[in-house]
Design an enzyme around this catalytic site. Sequence first.
Site, PDB file in Angstrom:
ATOM      1  N   HIS A 162       0.135  -5.367   7.168  1.00 58.69           N
ATOM      2  CA  HIS A 162       0.003  -4.749   5.535  1.00 58.69           C
ATOM      3  C   HIS A 162      -0.795  -5.316   4.769  1.00 58.69           C
ATOM      4  O   HIS A 162      -0.818  -4.864   3.419  1.00 58.69           O
ATOM      5  CB  HIS A 162       1.343  -4.415   5.398  1.00 58.69           C
ATOM      6  CG  HIS A 162       2.271  -3.281   6.111  1.00 58.69           C
ATOM      7  ND1 HIS A 162       2.030  -2.022   5.910  1.00 58.69           N
ATOM      8  CD2 HIS A 162       3.068  -3.447   7.405  1.00 58.69           C
ATOM      9  CE1 HIS A 162       2.860  -1.349   6.749  1.00 58.69           C
ATOM     10  NE2 HIS A 162       3.311  -2.275   7.471  1.00 58.69           N
ATOM     11  N   ASP A 369      -5.750  -7.189  -2.550  1.00 58.13           N
ATOM     12  CA  ASP A 369      -4.686  -6.353  -2.166  1.00 58.13           C
ATOM     13  C   ASP A 369      -5.080  -5.403  -0.924  1.00 58.13           C
ATOM     14  O   ASP A 369      -5.863  -5.109  -0.651  1.00 58.13           O
ATOM     15  CB  ASP A 369      -4.444  -5.388  -3.209  1.00 58.13           C
ATOM     16  CG  ASP A 369      -2.951  -4.881  -3.195  1.00 58.13           C
ATOM     17  OD1 ASP A 369      -2.170  -5.019  -2.598  1.00 58.13           O
ATOM     18  OD2 ASP A 369      -2.658  -4.654  -4.471  1.00 58.13           O
TER      19      ASP A 369
END
Length: 471
Positions: A162, A369
Site C-alpha cells: 500500500h 505517498d
Amino acid sequence: MSLVLVANRAPIRPTADGWAPSLGGLASALLPVLEARGGAWVAMRGPDEETPLTQGYPDEAPAFTVRRVPLEEPEYEAFYQGMANRVLWPLSHYLVEYVEPDRGFRDAYRAVNRRFAHAALDVARAAGETDPTFWVQDYHMMLVPETLRAGMPDARIGFFWHVPWPASEVFRILPSARDLIRGMLGSDLIGFHTEGYAENFRESARDLLGATIEGETVVLDGHRCRAESHPIGIDVARFEGLAMAPEAAEEAASLRHDLGGGQIVLGVDRLDYTKGLLLRMEAYERFLEIYPERHGEVTFLQIATPSRTGVPAYDRLKRDMDEASGRINGRFARGAWAPVRYRYQSFDQPDLAAFYQAADVAFVTPLRDGMNLVAHEFAAVSAIRAEHGGRPGALVLSELTGAADYLDGALLVNPYDADGLARSLAEALDLPDADRRDRLARMQAATRDLNVHEWARRFLESLDAGEAIGP
C-alpha cells in the site's frame, strides 16, 4: 473458495452496542468481499486490547471469522513501532535519514510474521480448505507469503503493497532486503498502486536475488509471481452521499463564516514526516511574502491527525508544526484574521466532507505517498458540490504521489519547491470556475473508476484467474 485476509489491523472495532466496521478504506472495501465469499480476517491484538482472540462477525449471523494474533508489549514495540514504523515506512518513502536499523527489530518482525502466517494456515485448515485463497496486506507482513507457501503449496496467495516501492538502490540499504523480497515472492500476485512501483519491485528482485523478469512476472527458483499495478481508490458512493447531506453544507457554511468569509486553503493529513507538512507551512509563508495583497483574504486550514505518538520523530514534528503555525500567525496576523488555523485532532468522515465542501483549494503535498486518498476524497466531494451550485474546488497535488498518475485535473507541484508551491497556490486560487469544473470532471471520472470496491474486485479476479484484469 473462501478467503483468508491477513492484515495488521482488524476490520471491526468495539462500540457501546457491540461491534462495528473499522473506519477506513481497507475495511470498507474488504468486508463485503468476506461477507460474500466467507472466510476469515487475521489481525493483530495489541498489548492493551481486550478483544476476543476469535469471534464471528456479524454477531447475529456470522459471515466470517476474525482471528487475532496477540502481541505482548516488547514484541509489539519491536515489530510494529520498530521494524514497520522506524525502518520500512521511512525507507519506502525515500526518507533514509529516519531509518533506524536494529537487529532486534528484524528478529521480532520475522517471529511475528511467522505467527501471523501460522494463524492464517490454522484458520484455513480448520475450515477444511486444501487450496484456500490468502490475501496479505502491506509492509507489516512481507515474510508471511513465503511461510504460507511452505505450509500450503497449492494455495493461491495475493499480496498488496500500500506504500511506494522505492528504487532498487534505496531498498537494498536494508540488511534484510533480500529476505524480505524473497518472503513476498511466495505470492502468486503482488499489487502496487502504480506501474512505477511495480517496476521498482521487479528490478529489486532482479538486482538483489538474481530473479528473471518476464514482462510483469518475476521468476525465482521455478516459482512465478506477477507484480502488477492495481490502483486503490475510495468508497466513492459514501463520500458523494456525505457531500449531498444537508449537514455537510451547513457545517461548510458555518466554517467559512468562522474563518472570515475569504478563500480557504485546506490540508488534511496524518501528522507524519512523509506528508511534507513543514515544507507546506514554509510554502504558505512564502505565499504570504510574495502576495501581500492577499493578506486577510486567504486562510490556510491545516488538519493534522495525531499519529504514532511516542515515536521521537513524530513528537519532534508536532513541536515543529506548533512553532511554524505560531511563527506565521505572529508575522502576518492582523485584526481578526489569522492566516493559519492549525487543528491537531482527528475528524470523522462527515466532518471531512464538510471541510472539503468549504475549501476553495486542497493543498496536498506529500514528499512521497503510495496513493493519497485525501486527494480522491476532495475531488469526489467538491465535484458533487459543484453539481449542486457550489463553487468548484481546485487541487494542488504533489507529483510524488501515486494519485498524480491518475488525477490529471490536479495542478501538479514539486513538494520541495517552496516558491513553486506558492505560485501554484496562487494559480489555483485564481482559476476561473469553468477551468475548475473541467478539471473536477476529469478527476471525478478517475475517482469513480478507481473506487475501492472495484480495486478489490479487480485484484481478486486477477488473482483467481492467474492473469491481469485491467480497469
